[in-house]
Design a protein around this motif. Structure first.
Motif, PDB file in Angstrom:
ATOM      1  N   ALA A  34       0.830  -1.200   0.000  1.00 52.24           N
ATOM      2  CA  ALA A  34       0.000   0.000   0.000  1.00 52.24           C
ATOM      3  C   ALA A  34       0.867   1.254   0.000  1.00 52.24           C
ATOM      4  O   ALA A  34       1.888   1.316   0.681  1.00 52.24           O
ATOM      5  CB  ALA A  34      -0.913   0.006   1.217  1.00 52.24           C
ATOM      6  N   GLY A  35       0.446   2.249  -0.760  1.00 53.89           N
ATOM      7  CA  GLY A  35       1.163   3.517  -0.827  1.00 53.89           C
ATOM      8  C   GLY A  35       0.361   4.629  -0.182  1.00 53.89           C
ATOM      9  O   GLY A  35       0.100   4.621   1.013  1.00 53.89           O
ATOM     10  N   ARG A  36      -0.057   5.611  -0.985  1.00 51.84           N
ATOM     11  CA  ARG A  36      -0.897   6.703  -0.490  1.00 51.84           C
ATOM     12  C   ARG A  36      -2.224   6.140  -0.011  1.00 51.84           C
ATOM     13  O   ARG A  36      -2.866   5.337  -0.700  1.00 51.84           O
ATOM     14  CB  ARG A  36      -1.098   7.721  -1.600  1.00 51.84           C
ATOM     15  N   ARG A  37      -2.666   6.589   1.169  1.00 52.57           N
ATOM     16  CA  ARG A  37      -3.923   6.102   1.735  1.00 52.57           C
ATOM     17  C   ARG A  37      -5.075   7.077   1.525  1.00 52.57           C
ATOM     18  O   ARG A  37      -6.235   6.674   1.540  1.00 52.57           O
ATOM     19  CB  ARG A  37      -3.748   5.828   3.223  1.00 52.57           C
ATOM     20  N   SER A  38      -4.751   8.378   1.371  1.00 53.90           N
ATOM     21  CA  SER A  38      -5.802   9.375   1.162  1.00 53.90           C
ATOM     22  C   SER A  38      -5.204  10.581   0.448  1.00 53.90           C
ATOM     23  O   SER A  38      -3.969  10.742   0.383  1.00 53.90           O
ATOM     24  CB  SER A  38      -6.405   9.823   2.490  1.00 53.90           C
ATOM     25  N   ASP A  39      -6.080  11.441  -0.051  1.00 58.70           N
ATOM     26  CA  ASP A  39      -5.614  12.646  -0.738  1.00 58.70           C
ATOM     27  C   ASP A  39      -4.937  13.620   0.214  1.00 58.70           C
ATOM     28  O   ASP A  39      -4.239  14.541  -0.233  1.00 58.70           O
ATOM     29  CB  ASP A  39      -6.781  13.343  -1.440  1.00 58.70           C
ATOM     30  N   ASP A  40      -5.132  13.440   1.517  1.00 56.64           N
ATOM     31  CA  ASP A  40      -4.504  14.332   2.492  1.00 56.64           C
ATOM     32  C   ASP A  40      -3.134  13.849   2.966  1.00 56.64           C
ATOM     33  O   ASP A  40      -2.419  14.598   3.645  1.00 56.64           O
ATOM     34  CB  ASP A  40      -5.421  14.513   3.708  1.00 56.64           C
ATOM     35  N   ASP A  41      -2.762  12.619   2.648  1.00 54.92           N
ATOM     36  CA  ASP A  41      -1.436  12.131   3.025  1.00 54.92           C
ATOM     37  C   ASP A  41      -0.344  13.016   2.437  1.00 54.92           C
ATOM     38  O   ASP A  41      -0.393  13.383   1.248  1.00 54.92           O
ATOM     39  CB  ASP A  41      -1.208  10.712   2.494  1.00 54.92           C
TER      40      ASP A  41
END
Length: 326
Positions: A284-291
């Protein structure tokens, strides 16, 4: 024995950035699958200076190749017209150990380093990333603009450098080369606060990027610092970020951007979320647009080996380079 010699101009012609990004994806995925032997690089430090000589060896079972890059890193060359990274890449056959090629290391390093940042940007930047900040105006500044534009459809680029003249020159080059809006920033904070993606490609030993400047959702490629005592990011920037590396072992032995925050007890080794190659094979990489995502690049010998292997095959097919009896 006939050996191929490739110079800077030939390598730049044979290894275009979009192809190199795909090549680096394959190399990093191969590393994650356990197909690569990659010892830590031994480094000789030149006394009373920041200059180093390093050897970077690798073996790839999938490529059936052995290679090593012998390189000097002289940070004072930034902005002089002489590359800070110079040396040679040796390619050898993995079955018989035969020397196959000798290639200019500066051009391979410039292209493949930026290409790996391109891989990280494809994997970790938000889908709607459109603004780019480049901190640094040297060889990697130029090559990172090429890589970022190959990775994502950026619409505006901001360049900052300690030398305003160099920043303006790189911005002008990018505008004319790529037909994109590119401007020199008066200070790094201004460049970073308006950017969806930030690349730090300086020779600085002290932070040029501060965590308080990073907006939610920003992706950072930290490239310039490659020894335990130098860093481009302050501790807050690293602490606020979801951290990814090219290789854990390298980062925990060589990356001041990681080691200094660990020494300050701001983060632990487990702050590293994954290696890029692990993302390519399913992590898994980015979890949300706010990361806020951060890729700390050190450069790996498998990247040089994969580049040299590709260049050798292409030069042989296209009858490029100089072939000599050795």
């Amino acid at each position: 024995m006939t050996v191929l010699i490739l110079n800077k101009r030939e390598i730049e012609q044979l290894l275009p950035m979009p192809e190199c990004i795909g090549l680096m994806e394959s190399a990093l995925a191969s590393l994650a699958r356990g197909e690569v032997v990659l010892p830590l690089r031994p480094v000789l430090r030149v006394p009373d200076s920041p200059n180093v000589f390093a050897m970077m060896p690798a073996y790839s079972s999938s490529l059936r190749a052995i290679g090593a890059k012998l390189i000097t890193v002289f940070p004072g060359n930034h902005g002089t017209g002489v590359d800070s990274h110079q040396g040679a890449v040796l390619l050898m056959d993995g079955a018989q150990g035969t020397l196959l090629a000798l290639m200019d290391a500066s051009s391979i390093t410039a292209i493949r380093t930026a290409a790996v940042s391109g891989v990280a940007t494809k994997l970790l930047a938000r889908d709607n990333a459109r603004t780019l900040a480049i901190l640094g105006s040297g060889v990697q500044g130029r090559s990172h603009i090429a890589a970022m534009l190959s990775a994502r459809p950026f619409e505006a680029v901001s360049v900052w450098s300690r030398s305003a003249e160099h920043a303006r020159a790189l911005a002008s080059h990018a505008s004319s080369q790529y037909g994109i809006r590119c401007e020199a920033a008066s200070d790094p904070a201004t460049a970073v606060r308006s950017a969806d993606v930030v690349c730090t490609v300086t020779a600085s030993r002290e932070p040029v990027l501060r965590g308080e400047w990073l907006q939610p959702g920003t992706h950072v490629n930290a490239v310039g610092a490659s020894i335990p005592t130098a860093r481009e990011l302050d501790t807050l920037a690293v602490k606020r970020s979801r951290l990814f590396v090219d290789r854990r072992e390298s980062a925990l032995n060589e990356a001041g951007d990681v080691l200094i925050p660990i020494s300050e007890k701001a983060i632990g080794p487990d702050h590293i979320a994954a290696e890029l190659g692990e993302l390519l094979v399913g992590a898994a990489g980015r979890r949300s647009d706010d990361d806020i995502t951060l890729f700390k690049s050190l450069g790996l010998a498998i990247e040089d080996l994969a580049s040299a292997h590709f260049l050798y095959d292409r030069a042989r097919r296209e009858k490029s380079g100089t072939w000599v009896e050795f």
